[in-house]
Scaffold this motif. Sequence first.
Motif, PDB file in Angstrom:
ATOM      1  N   HIS A  26       3.470  -3.708   4.037  1.00 32.23           N
ATOM      2  CA  HIS A  26       4.388  -2.621   3.719  1.00 32.23           C
ATOM      3  C   HIS A  26       3.666  -1.619   2.827  1.00 32.23           C
ATOM      4  O   HIS A  26       2.946  -2.009   1.904  1.00 32.23           O
ATOM      5  CB  HIS A  26       5.638  -3.154   3.033  1.00 32.23           C
ATOM      6  N   VAL A  27       3.878  -0.335   3.117  1.00 34.26           N
ATOM      7  CA  VAL A  27       3.198   0.731   2.389  1.00 34.26           C
ATOM      8  C   VAL A  27       4.189   1.837   2.055  1.00 34.26           C
ATOM      9  O   VAL A  27       5.233   1.985   2.698  1.00 34.26           O
ATOM     10  CB  VAL A  27       2.031   1.333   3.208  1.00 34.26           C
ATOM     11  N   SER A  47      10.325  15.641  -8.033  1.00 38.52           N
ATOM     12  CA  SER A  47      10.420  15.326  -6.616  1.00 38.52           C
ATOM     13  C   SER A  47       9.576  14.087  -6.318  1.00 38.52           C
ATOM     14  O   SER A  47       8.520  13.886  -6.909  1.00 38.52           O
ATOM     15  CB  SER A  47       9.933  16.503  -5.774  1.00 38.52           C
ATOM     16  N   PRO A  48      10.039  13.242  -5.406  1.00 41.05           N
ATOM     17  CA  PRO A  48       9.281  12.014  -5.130  1.00 41.05           C
ATOM     18  C   PRO A  48       7.962  12.325  -4.429  1.00 41.05           C
ATOM     19  O   PRO A  48       7.897  13.193  -3.567  1.00 41.05           O
ATOM     20  CB  PRO A  48      10.212  11.230  -4.211  1.00 41.05           C
ATOM     21  N   ARG A  49       6.926  11.626  -4.808  1.00 40.92           N
ATOM     22  CA  ARG A  49       5.619  11.802  -4.188  1.00 40.92           C
ATOM     23  C   ARG A  49       5.446  10.866  -2.998  1.00 40.92           C
ATOM     24  O   ARG A  49       4.788  11.197  -2.032  1.00 40.92           O
ATOM     25  CB  ARG A  49       4.502  11.512  -5.190  1.00 40.92           C
ATOM     26  N   PHE A  50       6.033   9.675  -3.093  1.00 45.45           N
ATOM     27  CA  PHE A  50       5.906   8.668  -2.044  1.00 45.45           C
ATOM     28  C   PHE A  50       7.295   8.183  -1.661  1.00 45.45           C
ATOM     29  O   PHE A  50       8.173   8.103  -2.512  1.00 45.45           O
ATOM     30  CB  PHE A  50       5.084   7.474  -2.529  1.00 45.45           C
ATOM     31  N   ILE A  51       7.492   7.868  -0.373  1.00 46.99           N
ATOM     32  CA  ILE A  51       8.735   7.261   0.075  1.00 46.99           C
ATOM     33  C   ILE A  51       8.395   5.965   0.798  1.00 46.99           C
ATOM     34  O   ILE A  51       7.278   5.770   1.269  1.00 46.99           O
ATOM     35  CB  ILE A  51       9.551   8.191   0.999  1.00 46.99           C
ATOM     36  N   GLY A  52       9.367   5.112   0.892  1.00 43.72           N
ATOM     37  CA  GLY A  52       9.124   3.871   1.612  1.00 43.72           C
ATOM     38  C   GLY A  52       9.788   2.707   0.928  1.00 43.72           C
ATOM     39  O   GLY A  52      10.693   2.906   0.133  1.00 43.72           O
ATOM     40  N   PRO A  53       9.422   1.517   1.190  1.00 42.55           N
ATOM     41  CA  PRO A  53       8.266   1.060   1.929  1.00 42.55           C
ATOM     42  C   PRO A  53       8.519   1.020   3.429  1.00 42.55           C
ATOM     43  O   PRO A  53       9.640   0.839   3.874  1.00 42.55           O
ATOM     44  CB  PRO A  53       8.041  -0.350   1.392  1.00 42.55           C
ATOM     45  N   PHE A  54       7.452   1.215   4.185  1.00 48.25           N
ATOM     46  CA  PHE A  54       7.495   1.156   5.630  1.00 48.25           C
ATOM     47  C   PHE A  54       6.494   0.111   6.110  1.00 48.25           C
ATOM     48  O   PHE A  54       5.476  -0.131   5.467  1.00 48.25           O
ATOM     49  CB  PHE A  54       7.151   2.513   6.253  1.00 48.25           C
ATOM     50  N   ARG A  86      -0.028   4.158   0.250  1.00 45.08           N
ATOM     51  CA  ARG A  86      -0.202   3.387  -0.977  1.00 45.08           C
ATOM     52  C   ARG A  86       0.416   2.015  -0.751  1.00 45.08           C
ATOM     53  O   ARG A  86       1.520   1.908  -0.223  1.00 45.08           O
ATOM     54  CB  ARG A  86       0.473   4.087  -2.155  1.00 45.08           C
ATOM     55  N   LYS A  87      -0.279   0.981  -1.163  1.00 44.50           N
ATOM     56  CA  LYS A  87       0.171  -0.390  -0.924  1.00 44.50           C
ATOM     57  C   LYS A  87       1.452  -0.680  -1.699  1.00 44.50           C
ATOM     58  O   LYS A  87       1.605  -0.291  -2.844  1.00 44.50           O
ATOM     59  CB  LYS A  87      -0.912  -1.376  -1.326  1.00 44.50           C
ATOM     60  N   TYR A  88       2.386  -1.380  -1.050  1.00 45.56           N
ATOM     61  CA  TYR A  88       3.636  -1.793  -1.678  1.00 45.56           C
ATOM     62  C   TYR A  88       3.498  -3.246  -2.100  1.00 45.56           C
ATOM     63  O   TYR A  88       3.237  -4.120  -1.280  1.00 45.56           O
ATOM     64  CB  TYR A  88       4.802  -1.637  -0.695  1.00 45.56           C
ATOM     65  N   MET A  89       3.642  -3.485  -3.382  1.00 42.40           N
ATOM     66  CA  MET A  89       3.613  -4.855  -3.895  1.00 42.40           C
ATOM     67  C   MET A  89       5.033  -5.400  -3.821  1.00 42.40           C
ATOM     68  O   MET A  89       5.944  -4.868  -4.475  1.00 42.40           O
ATOM     69  CB  MET A  89       3.125  -4.894  -5.343  1.00 42.40           C
TER      70      MET A  89
END
Length: 122
Positions: A26-27, A47-54, A86-89
């Motif tokens: 998931h990222v 504003s959000p820089r990253f959305i997810g996780p996908f 970006r990696k999702y932990m």
Amino acid sequence: MKTAQSHQKSNADKRRRNLKFAVGDHVFVKITSMKGVIRFGNKGKLSPRFIGPFKILEKVGTLAYRVAVPPNLAGVHNVFHVLMLRKYMANLSHVLSFELLQQSQNLSYKEMPTQILDRHER
């Protein structure tokens, strides 16, 4: 010329991150520079820089990955370069809800509050 090139290469190598993802990881996806993506109502620094996780579906080439995007982001291509991920932990305390936005033809939407926190009369 050779010394300038080697100097630039050494500087680039210091800053480069060696990112590798596997199918099923998931990222988060970087959205700051995407055209056609609504910034979720926040402007500027908030504003959000990253959305997810996908979830990663497959590896495409050497530095690109195909990501499972939800239907509300169907206008965005689902293959991303490794630098936009970006990696999702995984954390069990995360409760992630992805609400679908009702968009009109001009890609605008109406903001609705989810909860009233406080009320004052003056």
